[in-house]
Design an enzyme around this catalytic site. Sequence first.
Site, PDB file in Angstrom:
ATOM      1  N   ARG A  14       0.775  -1.243   0.000  1.00 10.57           N
ATOM      2  CA  ARG A  14       0.000   0.000   0.000  1.00 10.57           C
ATOM      3  C   ARG A  14       0.803   1.287   0.000  1.00 10.57           C
ATOM      4  O   ARG A  14       0.252   2.346  -0.265  1.00 10.57           O
ATOM      5  CB  ARG A  14      -0.969  -0.008   1.191  1.00 10.57           C
TER       6      ARG A  14
ATOM      7  N   TYR B  39      -3.836 -17.289  13.847  1.00 11.07           N
ATOM      8  CA  TYR B  39      -4.962 -16.670  13.122  1.00 11.07           C
ATOM      9  C   TYR B  39      -6.193 -17.584  13.143  1.00 11.07           C
ATOM     10  O   TYR B  39      -7.322 -17.124  13.299  1.00 11.07           O
ATOM     11  CB  TYR B  39      -4.561 -16.347  11.678  1.00 11.07           C
TER      12      TYR B  39
ATOM     13  N   ASP C  12      -0.769 -13.980   0.151  1.00  6.09           N
ATOM     14  CA  ASP C  12      -0.845 -13.766   1.594  1.00  6.09           C
ATOM     15  C   ASP C  12      -0.660 -15.099   2.295  1.00  6.09           C
ATOM     16  O   ASP C  12      -1.039 -16.144   1.753  1.00  6.09           O
ATOM     17  CB  ASP C  12      -2.190 -13.139   1.989  1.00  6.09           C
TER      18      ASP C  12
END
Length: 340
Positions: free
Chosen positions: A27, A147, A72
């Site tokens: 980003r 996660y 990812d």
Amino acid sequence: MNDTFLKACRGERTDYTPVWFMRQAGRYLPEYQAVRGKVSFLELCKSPELCTEVTLQPIDIFGFDAAILFSDILIPMEAMGLALEFHEGRGPVFPDPVRDREAVDRLRVPEPEESMPFVLETIRLLRRELSVPLIGFSGAPFTLATYLIEGGSSKVFLETKKMMFRAPELYHALLEKITACTSAYLQAQARAGAQALQLFDSWAGVLAPQDFQRFALPYVRSIISDLRAMTDVPIIYFANNGSTLLPHTTTAGADVLGLDWRINIGDAIRQVGDHAVQGNLDPIALFLPRQELEKRIRRLLEDAKGARGHIFNLGHGIVPQTPPEQARIAVDAVHRFSGR
Ligand code: CP3
């Protein structure tokens, strides 16, 4: 083909110190934002053409010495059968966390070519385009497990540690499945053409050393030993916040150890024997004025001189607010100051 990065991984002499940045495609780059503005993050990850485009952006713009596949670490977890969402500003979310035996039993160990063809296709496309080596990657099993168990990002890892400490059999059953998935996934990446492989253990540093040894390291070792049996691509193990774990991470079997910025690189090098090292500039140092940034880079290169091999990198991912021009200053400085 610029193979400086691969030589440094293998501890061979290089003409200069190779450099790449974790999260170099992302980003902070307006060019990435332009692509990302048109699709969701998961759609981006599943489009080989777009993944290829954003992987190439930082190479073309800054002249990094290695490319990292755009994807990812959680993509293979979705392929195990879990719903995965990315929420703007909140990061990844698994709406159905894995916390009991039934949930572990439901997980599939996916066949990568079948369930993640877009990743392998991206690797094939990139190998045709690139003139620097391509790094493939996965999460390390412990980091992936956090996660799944927490249902997303966490601060104290309560659910993960509760499972470890109170239901170790369940924890190990989950880790074994994640490990089987990750091992097959990295092997498939090597077969598709990845020229180095990095395991990201982003949360390793939240474990006490004896827990790291019992609950995280054996799974990393097992993946690396599977890889050794089928490929000789260099393997990088990055245990974030892991300077106190070095006596253990040196036994993982990796060629290269990734280092975060919390340790002086020279001190780390004295502990890692004949491993090459990768790191370890504080990502926020990129916000320094040019002269001070360059001074830090010069110092880091100096401190790393005793290494068997040094790949310059940040100590963790580049942050989205970084002015792109600062990345250029850093890459140029590494090349200039290390030229032999
Ligand atoms: O350039 C590269 O390094 C390759 C691409 C890459 C991404 N994620 C893209 C991404 C890599 C190697 C990763 C690894 C990853 N993903 C890690 C391990 C590395 C680390 O930083 O510790 C982890 C923990 C994840 C999980 C993840 N993905 C989180 C926590 C987040 C949200 C936080 C954030 O930075 O937004 C993501 C999303 C993500 N992965 C983005 C990118 C470019 C931002 C998504 C967007 O465009 O909105």
